[in-house]
Design a protein around this motif. Structure first.
Motif, PDB file in Angstrom:
ATOM      1  N   GLU A  42      13.961  60.673  58.417  1.00  0.00           N
ATOM      2  CA  GLU A  42      12.761  60.954  57.632  1.00  0.00           C
ATOM      3  C   GLU A  42      11.588  61.173  58.587  1.00  0.00           C
ATOM      4  O   GLU A  42      11.652  60.795  59.762  1.00  0.00           O
ATOM      5  N   VAL A  43      10.525  61.777  58.046  1.00  0.00           N
ATOM      6  CA  VAL A  43       9.338  62.042  58.867  1.00  0.00           C
ATOM      7  C   VAL A  43       8.091  61.726  58.053  1.00  0.00           C
ATOM      8  O   VAL A  43       8.148  61.556  56.834  1.00  0.00           O
ATOM      9  N   SER A  44       6.947  61.664  58.737  1.00  0.00           N
ATOM     10  CA  SER A  44       5.645  61.519  58.077  1.00  0.00           C
ATOM     11  C   SER A  44       4.886  62.825  58.230  1.00  0.00           C
ATOM     12  O   SER A  44       5.254  63.694  59.038  1.00  0.00           O
ATOM     13  N   THR A  45       3.820  62.985  57.459  1.00  0.00           N
ATOM     14  CA  THR A  45       3.014  64.204  57.579  1.00  0.00           C
ATOM     15  C   THR A  45       2.374  64.309  58.961  1.00  0.00           C
ATOM     16  O   THR A  45       2.158  65.417  59.466  1.00  0.00           O
ATOM     17  N   GLU A  46       2.099  63.163  59.558  1.00  0.00           N
ATOM     18  CA  GLU A  46       1.501  63.183  60.894  1.00  0.00           C
ATOM     19  C   GLU A  46       2.442  63.807  61.919  1.00  0.00           C
ATOM     20  O   GLU A  46       2.003  64.497  62.856  1.00  0.00           O
ATOM     21  N   GLU A  47       3.738  63.594  61.725  1.00  0.00           N
ATOM     22  CA  GLU A  47       4.716  64.160  62.647  1.00  0.00           C
ATOM     23  C   GLU A  47       4.895  65.660  62.458  1.00  0.00           C
ATOM     24  O   GLU A  47       5.587  66.311  63.258  1.00  0.00           O
ATOM     25  N   LEU A  48       4.295  66.205  61.423  1.00  0.00           N
ATOM     26  CA  LEU A  48       4.343  67.658  61.192  1.00  0.00           C
ATOM     27  C   LEU A  48       3.058  68.333  61.655  1.00  0.00           C
ATOM     28  O   LEU A  48       2.849  69.525  61.378  1.00  0.00           O
ATOM     29  N   ALA A  49       2.216  67.604  62.357  1.00  0.00           N
ATOM     30  CA  ALA A  49       0.884  68.113  62.735  1.00  0.00           C
ATOM     31  C   ALA A  49       0.959  69.383  63.571  1.00  0.00           C
ATOM     32  O   ALA A  49       0.089  70.265  63.453  1.00  0.00           O
ATOM     33  N   ASP A  50       1.974  69.530  64.390  1.00  0.00           N
ATOM     34  CA  ASP A  50       2.075  70.707  65.252  1.00  0.00           C
ATOM     35  C   ASP A  50       2.872  71.840  64.632  1.00  0.00           C
ATOM     36  O   ASP A  50       3.053  72.901  65.251  1.00  0.00           O
ATOM     37  N   GLU A  51       3.375  71.634  63.422  1.00  0.00           N
ATOM     38  CA  GLU A  51       4.191  72.644  62.754  1.00  0.00           C
ATOM     39  C   GLU A  51       3.325  73.559  61.886  1.00  0.00           C
ATOM     40  O   GLU A  51       2.281  73.147  61.369  1.00  0.00           O
ATOM     41  N   ILE A  52       3.758  74.812  61.744  1.00  0.00           N
ATOM     42  CA  ILE A  52       3.156  75.703  60.748  1.00  0.00           C
ATOM     43  C   ILE A  52       3.795  75.359  59.403  1.00  0.00           C
ATOM     44  O   ILE A  52       5.001  75.553  59.220  1.00  0.00           O
ATOM     45  N   VAL A  53       3.004  74.788  58.515  1.00  0.00           N
ATOM     46  CA  VAL A  53       3.511  74.368  57.209  1.00  0.00           C
ATOM     47  C   VAL A  53       3.135  75.430  56.175  1.00  0.00           C
ATOM     48  O   VAL A  53       1.949  75.661  55.902  1.00  0.00           O
ATOM     49  N   LEU A  54       4.137  76.071  55.626  1.00  0.00           N
ATOM     50  CA  LEU A  54       3.923  77.131  54.640  1.00  0.00           C
ATOM     51  C   LEU A  54       3.449  76.526  53.317  1.00  0.00           C
ATOM     52  O   LEU A  54       3.907  75.465  52.899  1.00  0.00           O
ATOM     53  N   HIS A  55       2.530  77.253  52.663  1.00  0.00           N
ATOM     54  CA  HIS A  55       1.952  76.770  51.403  1.00  0.00           C
ATOM     55  C   HIS A  55       2.032  77.886  50.356  1.00  0.00           C
ATOM     56  O   HIS A  55       1.081  78.650  50.173  1.00  0.00           O
ATOM     57  N   PRO A  56       3.159  78.008  49.649  1.00  0.00           N
ATOM     58  CA  PRO A  56       3.320  79.103  48.685  1.00  0.00           C
ATOM     59  C   PRO A  56       2.344  78.988  47.516  1.00  0.00           C
ATOM     60  O   PRO A  56       1.855  77.900  47.202  1.00  0.00           O
ATOM     61  N   LEU A  57       2.100  80.117  46.880  1.00  0.00           N
ATOM     62  CA  LEU A  57       1.155  80.142  45.761  1.00  0.00           C
ATOM     63  C   LEU A  57       1.671  79.352  44.554  1.00  0.00           C
ATOM     64  O   LEU A  57       0.877  78.916  43.721  1.00  0.00           O
ATOM     65  N   ASP A  58       2.964  79.170  44.449  1.00  0.00           N
ATOM     66  CA  ASP A  58       3.520  78.407  43.330  1.00  0.00           C
ATOM     67  C   ASP A  58       3.822  76.962  43.726  1.00  0.00           C
ATOM     68  O   ASP A  58       4.665  76.308  43.092  1.00  0.00           O
ATOM     69  N   ASP A  59       3.142  76.452  44.747  1.00  0.00           N
ATOM     70  CA  ASP A  59       3.354  75.071  45.197  1.00  0.00           C
ATOM     71  C   ASP A  59       3.111  74.104  44.044  1.00  0.00           C
ATOM     72  O   ASP A  59       2.148  74.243  43.282  1.00  0.00           O
TER      73      ASP A  59
END
Length: 263
Positions: free
Chosen positions: A94-111
């Motif tokens: 598992e991961v936390s949002t902090e561990e995704l800090a360096d990732e490009i996180v996609l945000h679709p319009l139907d999120d």
């Protein structure tokens, strides 16, 4: 054709990620005479579909406007991050949002997640749909955070997912227009809540058959008393001779021989 001539039916909407198979099967078992029609609808359009009477009820994602829609929360989904199988995150549980800090996180319009602050770095453009975002993840453009059911819905052999411990969660609910809580809606609510077929509010809607009345009698029937003649015949038995003959001798009285003379 008048309203009374229209055969009853039930339209059930559902958003992506929800699998209504179990409840539809139970409906078909209990009310085979009332067809249930499934209506697939994007999560963002589900509430408007219900308000427009495009469906009698629907599985939606919360929140919904409770001013005109009723809703019964059913379950909360785990939120996961979708990644390529060779991604570093795939090596952990598992991961936390902090561990995704360096990732490009996609945000679709139907999120469907209610973010206060998006994790990671934003992409140059927002994908139109979750399906489009999945394709970008497979191409190595970024990662995607979604409810687990959507990760399963868009499963690919080259992708995997891991739970995100501190991300917003998505709740699924059964919703319907408040002014349209019909008998069919109430029956489906009973199915979703697990009411048995013998439950008062979960019984089939077929008209009840009238009970047959027992024939009126003057009381408990008694066997007819045996008559005297019947008693006599019963003592004689079925093997007795007719005319009152003795069953041993064949005639009524025993025969006697002539008296001998004395010498």
């Amino acid at each position: 054709m008048t309203g009374s001539d229209v055969s009853p039916s039930f339209r059930l909407a559902y958003v992506p990620g929800v699998t209504p198979t179990k409840w539809v099967r139970i409906w078909n078992e209990r009310l085979p005479e009332i067809p249930l029609t499934l209506v697939a609808v994007p999560a963002a359009e589900a509430c408007e579909l219900l308000r427009g009477r495009g469906a009698d009820a629907g599985f939606v994602r919360l929140p919904v406007d409770r001013d005109d829609l009723s809703a019964i929360p059913l379950y909360t989904e785990t939120t996961v991050v979708v990644i390529p199988k060779d991604h570093l995150v795939a090596a952990v549980e598992e991961v936390s949002t902090e561990e995704l800090a360096d990732e490009i996180v996609l945000h679709p319009l139907d999120d469907t997640l209610d973010w206060e602050q998006l994790p990671g770095r934003p992409a140059l453009e927002r994908p139109a749909t979750t399906a489009d975002a999945i394709e970008l993840v497979a191409a190595g453009v970024g990662v995607l955070v979604v409810p687990q059911s959507l990760a399963r819905l868009h499963h690919r052999k080259d992708l995997t997912y891991r739970p995100v411990t501190d991300a917003p969660e998505s709740r699924v609910a059964l919703s319907w227009p408040q002014e349209e809580t019909t008998d069919l809606v109430d029956h489906f609510i009973g199915i979703v809540r697990g009411r048995t077929v013998n439950s008062t509010r979960g019984r089939p809607l077929a008209p009840a058959q009238p009970k047959q009345k027992r024939p009126a009698t003057g009381g408990a029937q008694r066997k007819p008393a045996a008559t005297k003649s019947a008693g006599k015949s019963s003592r004689g038995g079925s093997g007795g001779a007719k005319g009152g003959k003795n069953p041993r001798g064949g005639s009524g009285a025993p025969k006697r021989g002539k008296p001998r003379r004395r010498s």
